[in-house]
Write a protein that holds these residues in place. Sequence first.
Motif, PDB file in Angstrom:
ATOM      1  N   ILE A 119       0.363  -1.206  -0.284  1.00 31.17           N
ATOM      2  CA  ILE A 119      -0.011  -0.254   0.047  1.00 31.17           C
ATOM      3  C   ILE A 119       0.433   1.201  -0.328  1.00 31.17           C
ATOM      4  O   ILE A 119       0.457   1.953  -0.815  1.00 31.17           O
ATOM      5  CB  ILE A 119      -0.681   0.312   1.321  1.00 31.17           C
ATOM      6  N   GLY A 120       1.522   1.795   0.863  1.00 26.95           N
ATOM      7  CA  GLY A 120       2.552   2.313   0.970  1.00 26.95           C
ATOM      8  C   GLY A 120       3.148   3.115  -0.700  1.00 26.95           C
ATOM      9  O   GLY A 120       3.601   4.068  -1.392  1.00 26.95           O
ATOM     10  N   PHE A 121       3.848   1.461  -0.657  1.00 20.69           N
ATOM     11  CA  PHE A 121       4.819   1.897  -2.200  1.00 20.69           C
ATOM     12  C   PHE A 121       4.421   1.915  -3.158  1.00 20.69           C
ATOM     13  O   PHE A 121       4.292   3.052  -3.854  1.00 20.69           O
ATOM     14  CB  PHE A 121       5.217  -0.028  -2.490  1.00 20.69           C
ATOM     15  N   PHE A 122       2.689   1.703  -3.360  1.00 17.22           N
ATOM     16  CA  PHE A 122       1.719   2.316  -4.633  1.00 17.22           C
ATOM     17  C   PHE A 122       1.753   3.495  -4.070  1.00 17.22           C
ATOM     18  O   PHE A 122       1.431   4.412  -5.363  1.00 17.22           O
ATOM     19  CB  PHE A 122       0.699   1.198  -4.894  1.00 17.22           C
ATOM     20  N   CYS A 123       1.156   4.258  -3.098  1.00 20.65           N
ATOM     21  CA  CYS A 123       1.043   5.357  -2.942  1.00 20.65           C
ATOM     22  C   CYS A 123       2.632   6.553  -3.381  1.00 20.65           C
ATOM     23  O   CYS A 123       1.702   7.955  -3.689  1.00 20.65           O
ATOM     24  CB  CYS A 123       1.228   5.441  -0.729  1.00 20.65           C
ATOM     25  N   VAL A 124       3.880   5.786  -2.961  1.00 21.37           N
ATOM     26  CA  VAL A 124       4.476   7.047  -3.534  1.00 21.37           C
ATOM     27  C   VAL A 124       4.904   6.892  -4.911  1.00 21.37           C
ATOM     28  O   VAL A 124       4.947   7.963  -5.292  1.00 21.37           O
ATOM     29  CB  VAL A 124       5.991   6.117  -2.573  1.00 21.37           C
ATOM     30  N   LEU A 125       4.483   5.365  -5.364  1.00 15.28           N
ATOM     31  CA  LEU A 125       4.810   5.379  -6.722  1.00 15.28           C
ATOM     32  C   LEU A 125       3.667   6.438  -7.554  1.00 15.28           C
ATOM     33  O   LEU A 125       3.977   7.152  -8.432  1.00 15.28           O
ATOM     34  CB  LEU A 125       4.425   4.724  -7.528  1.00 15.28           C
ATOM     35  N   GLY A 126       2.255   6.262  -6.928  1.00 18.83           N
ATOM     36  CA  GLY A 126       1.309   7.682  -7.105  1.00 18.83           C
ATOM     37  C   GLY A 126       1.745   8.617  -7.004  1.00 18.83           C
ATOM     38  O   GLY A 126       1.533   9.580  -8.123  1.00 18.83           O
ATOM     39  N   GLN A 127       1.652   9.352  -6.021  1.00 17.18           N
ATOM     40  CA  GLN A 127       2.411  10.395  -5.832  1.00 17.18           C
ATOM     41  C   GLN A 127       3.604  10.662  -7.105  1.00 17.18           C
ATOM     42  O   GLN A 127       4.464  11.722  -7.069  1.00 17.18           O
ATOM     43  CB  GLN A 127       2.635  11.188  -4.732  1.00 17.18           C
ATOM     44  N   ALA A 128       4.449   9.546  -7.035  1.00 20.81           N
ATOM     45  CA  ALA A 128       5.854  10.633  -8.195  1.00 20.81           C
ATOM     46  C   ALA A 128       5.419  10.862  -9.855  1.00 20.81           C
ATOM     47  O   ALA A 128       5.382  11.453 -10.292  1.00 20.81           O
ATOM     48  CB  ALA A 128       6.996   9.532  -7.683  1.00 20.81           C
ATOM     49  N   ILE A 129       4.583   9.454  -9.271  1.00 23.74           N
ATOM     50  CA  ILE A 129       3.522   9.838 -11.798  1.00 23.74           C
ATOM     51  C   ILE A 129       3.708  10.972 -10.715  1.00 23.74           C
ATOM     52  O   ILE A 129       2.725  11.971 -12.187  1.00 23.74           O
ATOM     53  CB  ILE A 129       3.329   8.371 -11.766  1.00 23.74           C
ATOM     54  N   LEU A 130       2.179  11.260 -10.395  1.00 21.67           N
ATOM     55  CA  LEU A 130       1.041  12.673 -10.590  1.00 21.67           C
ATOM     56  C   LEU A 130       1.758  13.404 -10.755  1.00 21.67           C
ATOM     57  O   LEU A 130       1.711  14.616 -11.034  1.00 21.67           O
ATOM     58  CB  LEU A 130      -0.127  12.423  -8.819  1.00 21.67           C
ATOM     59  N   SER A 131       3.439  13.676  -9.711  1.00 20.38           N
ATOM     60  CA  SER A 131       4.442  14.827  -9.551  1.00 20.38           C
ATOM     61  C   SER A 131       4.956  14.765 -10.717  1.00 20.38           C
ATOM     62  O   SER A 131       5.113  16.550 -11.547  1.00 20.38           O
ATOM     63  CB  SER A 131       5.235  14.953  -8.468  1.00 20.38           C
ATOM     64  N   VAL A 132       5.326  14.047 -11.508  1.00 19.33           N
ATOM     65  CA  VAL A 132       5.690  13.947 -13.587  1.00 19.33           C
ATOM     66  C   VAL A 132       4.918  14.250 -13.705  1.00 19.33           C
ATOM     67  O   VAL A 132       5.259  15.478 -15.400  1.00 19.33           O
ATOM     68  CB  VAL A 132       6.595  12.632 -13.049  1.00 19.33           C
ATOM     69  N   VAL A 133       3.718  13.359 -13.976  1.00 17.77           N
ATOM     70  CA  VAL A 133       3.073  14.336 -15.099  1.00 17.77           C
ATOM     71  C   VAL A 133       2.123  15.526 -15.398  1.00 17.77           C
ATOM     72  O   VAL A 133       2.556  16.421 -16.207  1.00 17.77           O
ATOM     73  CB  VAL A 133       1.693  13.542 -14.791  1.00 17.77           C
ATOM     74  N   THR A 134       2.085  15.569 -13.773  1.00 14.38           N
ATOM     75  CA  THR A 134       1.959  17.436 -13.450  1.00 14.38           C
ATOM     76  C   THR A 134       3.053  18.709 -14.391  1.00 14.38           C
ATOM     77  O   THR A 134       2.855  19.383 -14.448  1.00 14.38           O
ATOM     78  CB  THR A 134       0.936  17.828 -11.894  1.00 14.38           C
ATOM     79  N   ALA A 135       4.018  17.608 -13.801  1.00 17.22           N
ATOM     80  CA  ALA A 135       5.158  18.861 -14.143  1.00 17.22           C
ATOM     81  C   ALA A 135       5.342  19.188 -16.074  1.00 17.22           C
ATOM     82  O   ALA A 135       6.129  20.087 -16.214  1.00 17.22           O
ATOM     83  CB  ALA A 135       6.670  18.469 -13.808  1.00 17.22           C
ATOM     84  N   LEU A 136       5.459  17.843 -16.361  1.00 21.20           N
ATOM     85  CA  LEU A 136       5.014  17.960 -17.621  1.00 21.20           C
ATOM     86  C   LEU A 136       3.789  18.392 -18.678  1.00 21.20           C
ATOM     87  O   LEU A 136       3.908  19.285 -19.496  1.00 21.20           O
ATOM     88  CB  LEU A 136       5.395  16.865 -18.711  1.00 21.20           C
TER      89      LEU A 136
END
Length: 135
Positions: A118-135
């Motif tokens: 659960i924690g792993f997928f939260c960090v992964l989701g957060q990272a993807i969200l950040s990258v997608v928002t940045a691009l």
Amino acid sequence: MEMFAEYSHAIASLGIWAILISVLSGYSTIGRSAEKRCECGKPKRDYSDPVYRRERAFMNAVEWAGPFIAATVAGILIGANPFMVNLFASIFVVARIAMAIVHTATENQAMRSLFFAIGFFCVLGQAILSVVTAL
């Protein structure tokens, strides 16, 4: 500071994470003895030993501090969806608190793995969200 108000849960999660690591740091030293240590000073590998499990819970939290903090701060700074940033950060911290309890109090590998995932997928989701928002 008003720009950070929408991210209050994520910011609180960062603070709670720091508290959790601090508590696990102290808790991991309780009960250590010379005969149960490796030459490196760490407890010998033995999941039936609560001292070993406390050490592993602490070290696992330390290992995940960087990715969690990086992904959460990136989401806040780039202005990613506040609801999602807060949700990912809050779920991560709750899952990791549960994992710490399971890890230190039991030998239940399945539950520990579930909370880790659960924690792993939260960090992964957060990272993807950040990258997608940045691009």
